[in-house]
Design an enzyme around this catalytic site. Structure first.
Site, PDB file in Angstrom:
ATOM      1  N   SER A 130       0.867  -1.184   0.000  1.00  0.00           N
ATOM      2  CA  SER A 130       0.000   0.000   0.000  1.00  0.00           C
ATOM      3  C   SER A 130       0.897   1.225   0.000  1.00  0.00           C
ATOM      4  CB  SER A 130      -0.900   0.001   1.243  1.00  0.00           C
ATOM      5  OG  SER A 130      -1.801  -1.080   1.204  1.00  0.00           O
ATOM      6  N   LYS A 149      -7.099   1.940  -2.658  1.00  0.00           N
ATOM      7  CA  LYS A 149      -6.663   1.498  -1.326  1.00  0.00           C
ATOM      8  C   LYS A 149      -6.625   2.668  -0.343  1.00  0.00           C
ATOM      9  CE  LYS A 149      -5.230  -0.972   2.056  1.00  0.00           C
ATOM     10  NZ  LYS A 149      -4.005  -1.783   2.119  1.00  0.00           N
ATOM     11  N   LYS A 188       0.676   5.513   8.180  1.00  0.00           N
ATOM     12  CA  LYS A 188       1.312   5.734   6.876  1.00  0.00           C
ATOM     13  C   LYS A 188       0.263   5.912   5.788  1.00  0.00           C
ATOM     14  CE  LYS A 188       2.212   2.296   4.523  1.00  0.00           C
ATOM     15  NZ  LYS A 188       1.565   1.479   3.458  1.00  0.00           N
TER      16      LYS A 188
END
Length: 295
Positions: free
Chosen positions: A96, A171, A239
């Site tokens: 990701s 995502k 993140k």
């Protein structure tokens, strides 16, 4: 069967690689700080020296590493994938990472004679173990059709979103929704608990109504049972929300809920919780309320 390079044998990558081995594919991998997991060794995984050597052995290469710089290092660093890339090799990045660098990575791989899919996943450790991941794919139709039989081994829902970068965009959107839903479940259960209700029965009732969700089911149970061993770590969700907020600045979009969820995750990290499961977001709210869910 294919020769598949798999780089990144962490919480998610390990069971994913195991499913590919179970399906009869040959797996070539590289180790960093940990030995080859015994289950993958028993299934016949092959260890080589570096990502370049992985590429020299592979028709398809899968990367499953933590962040954008990690993908760049694996693909383009010293002894990286691109140095050993064979013509027509399909690179599938299932990490990701940021959408814009993904587009650049895809371009560089294509210029070197390969093809590229960005295919991040959702479903956490349980989804990886059960081969039930949701996989969001960016790339050409031809690359998607080539990669889909391999993705089918690891996932239950595979969707071709669009061109390179669109899988990662999807995502990021997923991580926004997940974070805000964890926050909502945390607040609801914390309110019910502090009001004196049986929080387990509250959760059971909510699962039968409009508030039901997989997060209420899985993470709500984690919150009540105090099981915060990571399926997906706080620091990794941080993140991902950073990617969302950076993208929002570029797009001139306001994401106030996302910013708030990021601050709650930061509170967890500041209190030693960077490696908690992201359901541990509830602990930040518990500190504010001076009350623990279920107590």
């Amino acid at each position: 069967m294919s020769k598949i390079g798999f780089i990144g044998l962490g919480i998610m990558g390990r069971p994913m690689a195991g499913h590919l081995l179970d399906a009869g594919h040959d797996i070539y991998t590289v180790l960093h700080n940990s030995p080859l997991p015994s289950d993958l060794k028993e299934k016949g995984a092959n260890v080589v020296d570096n990502p370049k050597a992985v590429a020299e052995q592979s028709e398809i290469i899968i990367t499953m590493v933590p962040d954008t710089p990690d993908v760049e290092k694996v693909l383009f660093g010293e002894d990286g994938v691109i140095e050993g890339l064979q013509k027509d090799t399909l690179v599938i990045d299932m990490s990701s990472i940021a959408p814009m660098p993904t587009q650049d990575f895809a371009r560089r791989i294509k210029e070197a004679g390969g093809d590229y899919l960005d295919a991040p996943v959702s479903g956490g450790e349980g989804g990886a173990i059960n081969a039930a991941l949701t996989i969001m794919v960016g790339g050409s139709e031809a690359a998607f059709e080539r990669g889909k039989p391999v993705l089918d081994i690891m996932g239950a829902s595979i969707t071709h979103i669009g061109e390179n970068g669109s899988g990662q965009t999807c995502k990021v959107a997923n991580q926004i929704v997940v974070a805000l839903t964890i926050e909502a479940v945390s607040e609801g259960l914390l309110f019910a608990s502090k009001a004196g209700a049986d929080v387990a029965k509250v959760r059971e009732s909510l699962l039968g109504g409009l508030a039901q969700s997989k997060i209420l089911d899985v993470h709500g149970e984690r919150m009540i049972n105090r099981t915060f061993d990571p399926g997906f770590k706080v620091k990794l969700h941080q993140k991902d929300l950073n990617l969302a907020l950076e993208g929002a600045r570029t797009l001139d979009v306001s994401l106030p809920g996302t910013a708030n969820a990021q601050q709650l995750l930061q509170a967890c990290a500041a209190n030693g919780g960077a490696d908690w499961d992201h359901a541990g977001m509830v602990r930040a709210l518990e500190m504010l309320a001076n009350h623990e869910v279920g107590k």
